[in-house]
Design a protein around this motif. Structure first.
Motif, PDB file in Angstrom:
ATOM      1  N   ALA A   1      85.511  35.547  41.674  1.00  0.00           N
ATOM      2  CA  ALA A   1      84.167  35.544  42.261  1.00  0.00           C
ATOM      3  C   ALA A   1      83.544  36.923  42.125  1.00  0.00           C
ATOM      4  O   ALA A   1      84.248  37.945  42.152  1.00  0.00           O
ATOM      5  CB  ALA A   1      84.214  35.135  43.729  1.00  0.00           C
ATOM      6  N   TYR A   2      82.224  36.928  41.988  1.00  0.00           N
ATOM      7  CA  TYR A   2      81.464  38.178  41.892  1.00  0.00           C
ATOM      8  C   TYR A   2      80.387  38.170  42.964  1.00  0.00           C
ATOM      9  O   TYR A   2      79.644  37.191  43.105  1.00  0.00           O
ATOM     10  CB  TYR A   2      80.828  38.300  40.504  1.00  0.00           C
ATOM     11  N   LEU A   3      80.293  39.262  43.711  1.00  0.00           N
ATOM     12  CA  LEU A   3      79.286  39.389  44.771  1.00  0.00           C
ATOM     13  C   LEU A   3      78.350  40.539  44.469  1.00  0.00           C
ATOM     14  O   LEU A   3      78.786  41.643  44.126  1.00  0.00           O
ATOM     15  CB  LEU A   3      79.973  39.627  46.117  1.00  0.00           C
TER      16      LEU A   3
ATOM     17  N   ALA B   1      72.527  43.944  41.065  1.00  0.00           N
ATOM     18  CA  ALA B   1      73.514  44.120  39.998  1.00  0.00           C
ATOM     19  C   ALA B   1      73.926  42.797  39.382  1.00  0.00           C
ATOM     20  O   ALA B   1      75.021  42.674  38.835  1.00  0.00           O
ATOM     21  CB  ALA B   1      74.738  44.855  40.532  1.00  0.00           C
ATOM     22  N   GLN B   2      73.031  41.793  39.430  1.00  0.00           N
ATOM     23  CA  GLN B   2      73.365  40.500  38.837  1.00  0.00           C
ATOM     24  C   GLN B   2      73.577  40.622  37.333  1.00  0.00           C
ATOM     25  O   GLN B   2      74.344  39.853  36.741  1.00  0.00           O
ATOM     26  CB  GLN B   2      72.285  39.460  39.153  1.00  0.00           C
ATOM     27  N   GLY B   3      72.939  41.608  36.706  1.00  0.00           N
ATOM     28  CA  GLY B   3      73.102  41.816  35.275  1.00  0.00           C
ATOM     29  C   GLY B   3      74.459  42.359  34.880  1.00  0.00           C
ATOM     30  O   GLY B   3      74.780  42.435  33.693  1.00  0.00           O
ATOM     31  N   MET B   4      75.263  42.753  35.856  1.00  0.00           N
ATOM     32  CA  MET B   4      76.605  43.268  35.582  1.00  0.00           C
ATOM     33  C   MET B   4      77.682  42.201  35.738  1.00  0.00           C
ATOM     34  O   MET B   4      78.880  42.512  35.665  1.00  0.00           O
ATOM     35  CB  MET B   4      76.912  44.456  36.496  1.00  0.00           C
TER      36      MET B   4
ATOM     37  N   TRP C   1      82.567  43.273  43.010  1.00  0.00           N
ATOM     38  CA  TRP C   1      81.310  43.406  43.752  1.00  0.00           C
ATOM     39  C   TRP C   1      80.564  44.669  43.336  1.00  0.00           C
ATOM     40  O   TRP C   1      81.141  45.664  42.924  1.00  0.00           O
ATOM     41  CB  TRP C   1      81.564  43.427  45.263  1.00  0.00           C
ATOM     42  N   CYS C   2      79.248  44.570  43.448  1.00  0.00           N
ATOM     43  CA  CYS C   2      78.361  45.712  43.251  1.00  0.00           C
ATOM     44  C   CYS C   2      77.096  45.417  44.039  1.00  0.00           C
ATOM     45  O   CYS C   2      76.458  44.387  43.838  1.00  0.00           O
ATOM     46  CB  CYS C   2      78.037  45.934  41.777  1.00  0.00           C
TER      47      CYS C   2
ATOM     48  N   VAL D   1      80.861  48.538  39.096  1.00  0.00           N
ATOM     49  CA  VAL D   1      81.411  47.288  39.646  1.00  0.00           C
ATOM     50  C   VAL D   1      82.837  47.537  40.125  1.00  0.00           C
ATOM     51  O   VAL D   1      83.684  48.011  39.365  1.00  0.00           O
ATOM     52  CB  VAL D   1      81.387  46.172  38.587  1.00  0.00           C
ATOM     53  N   TRP D   2      83.102  47.224  41.386  1.00  0.00           N
ATOM     54  CA  TRP D   2      84.433  47.407  41.966  1.00  0.00           C
ATOM     55  C   TRP D   2      85.237  46.119  41.861  1.00  0.00           C
ATOM     56  O   TRP D   2      84.684  45.015  41.942  1.00  0.00           O
ATOM     57  CB  TRP D   2      84.306  47.823  43.426  1.00  0.00           C
ATOM     58  N   LEU D   3      86.554  46.277  41.739  1.00  0.00           N
ATOM     59  CA  LEU D   3      87.473  45.150  41.631  1.00  0.00           C
ATOM     60  C   LEU D   3      88.451  45.181  42.802  1.00  0.00           C
ATOM     61  O   LEU D   3      88.843  46.256  43.265  1.00  0.00           O
ATOM     62  CB  LEU D   3      88.259  45.229  40.320  1.00  0.00           C
ATOM     63  N   GLY D   4      88.841  43.999  43.275  1.00  0.00           N
ATOM     64  CA  GLY D   4      89.790  43.977  44.378  1.00  0.00           C
ATOM     65  C   GLY D   4      90.096  42.562  44.821  1.00  0.00           C
ATOM     66  O   GLY D   4      90.032  41.617  44.025  1.00  0.00           O
TER      67      GLY D   4
END
Length: 258
Positions: free
Chosen positions: A200-202, A186-189, A181-182, A140-143
């Motif tokens: 927010a997570y994508l 990758a909804q489980g992450m 985002w991943c 999972v990347w962060l930014g």
């Protein structure tokens, strides 16, 4: 254009993507061995029958994909669609090279890195200048997005850039300044993204419980499509192969609404 040997190509890909680092759900690398000499590759997201037929029409020597075959816990028997795909590959001497998690994770050529490029998102960097990550295998990347904007505006931009309207869970007017985002499924992450303190997570897909997690934590969720988020890593990898070996590598986008 020149040609290279299949095993030189596979060795370079394995080394570039560091396949040995990952405990994956499938074998990474050369999955089906075809002709020894490679001068023309067809790249795509998934080794489907349609992609195989495209490679045959274009008289390619090999297929390069993100989603290959022989997944963990699948029925190992070679029959039905599996038999049909494999038979066509062997009949035409086609090789299959597939890279799953290693292609998601690569810091330059990977799906996550390339999705950030397409979306215009800026990865957060650690003290060494590497992209900050979290979750299993640091996938999972962060930014942050290009600009701080309400969730609804951010989601519209994602849809425009990927050519697919995303599923969005969250308050439309909430400003989004920090994202994670991943690509793919990758909804489980999302737990890792929540723990990282993002707005927010994508990812590509959504599960029933993902909706509740987004609502209860206040972290917005954007489901932008599995195929839609994973078209770009294999294109970057194919371009790198073409440059390294001076061979043809063409991307074929098999339409997929998921």
């Amino acid at each position: 254009m020149t040609q290279t040997t299949l095993h030189e190509l596979a060795a370079w890909l394995d080394d570039t993507l560091q396949t040995g680092r990952f405990r994956d759900y499938c074998p990474n690398g050369l999955q089906v061995e075809g002709r020894e000499s490679v001068g023309h590759i067809i790249a795509g997201v998934t080794a489907s029958q349609a992609l195989i037929e495209a490679a045959i029409r274009e008289k390619a020597d090999a297929i390069l994909v993100h989603h290959g075959w022989f997944w963990k816990n699948e029925d190992p028997r070679v029959r039905g669609p599996k038999r049909a795909r494999l038979a066509r590959m062997l009949e035409h001497g086609l090789s299959l090279l597939a890279y799953h998690l290693p292609l998601d994770a690569h810091p330059v050529l990977g799906n996550n890195a390339q999705l950030a490029r397409v979306l215009g998102w800026e990865p957060a960097l650690d003290a060494a200048g590497a992209a900050r990550r979290c979750g299993p295998d640091d996938l999972v990347w962060l930014g942050r997005p290009r600009t701080v904007a309400p969730l609804a505006e951010l989601a519209r931009d994602v849809g425009h850039r990927l050519g697919r309207e995303p599923l969005v869970i969250g308050e439309a007017e909430r400003p989004i300044a920090r994202v994670a985002w991943c690509t793919g499924a990758a909804q489980g992450m999302m737990d890792a993204a929540v723990d990282a303190g993002v707005d927010a997570y994508l990812t590509g897909e959504v599960s029933e419980q993902t909706v509740h997690l987004a609502r209860e934590t206040g972290v917005a969720f954007i489901g932008a499509g599995h195929h839609a988020t994973e078209r770009y890593g294999v294109q970057a990898l194919g371009a790198a192969v073409a440059a390294r070996f001076d061979i043809r590598c063409e991307f074929v986008d098999i339409d997929n609404p998921v």
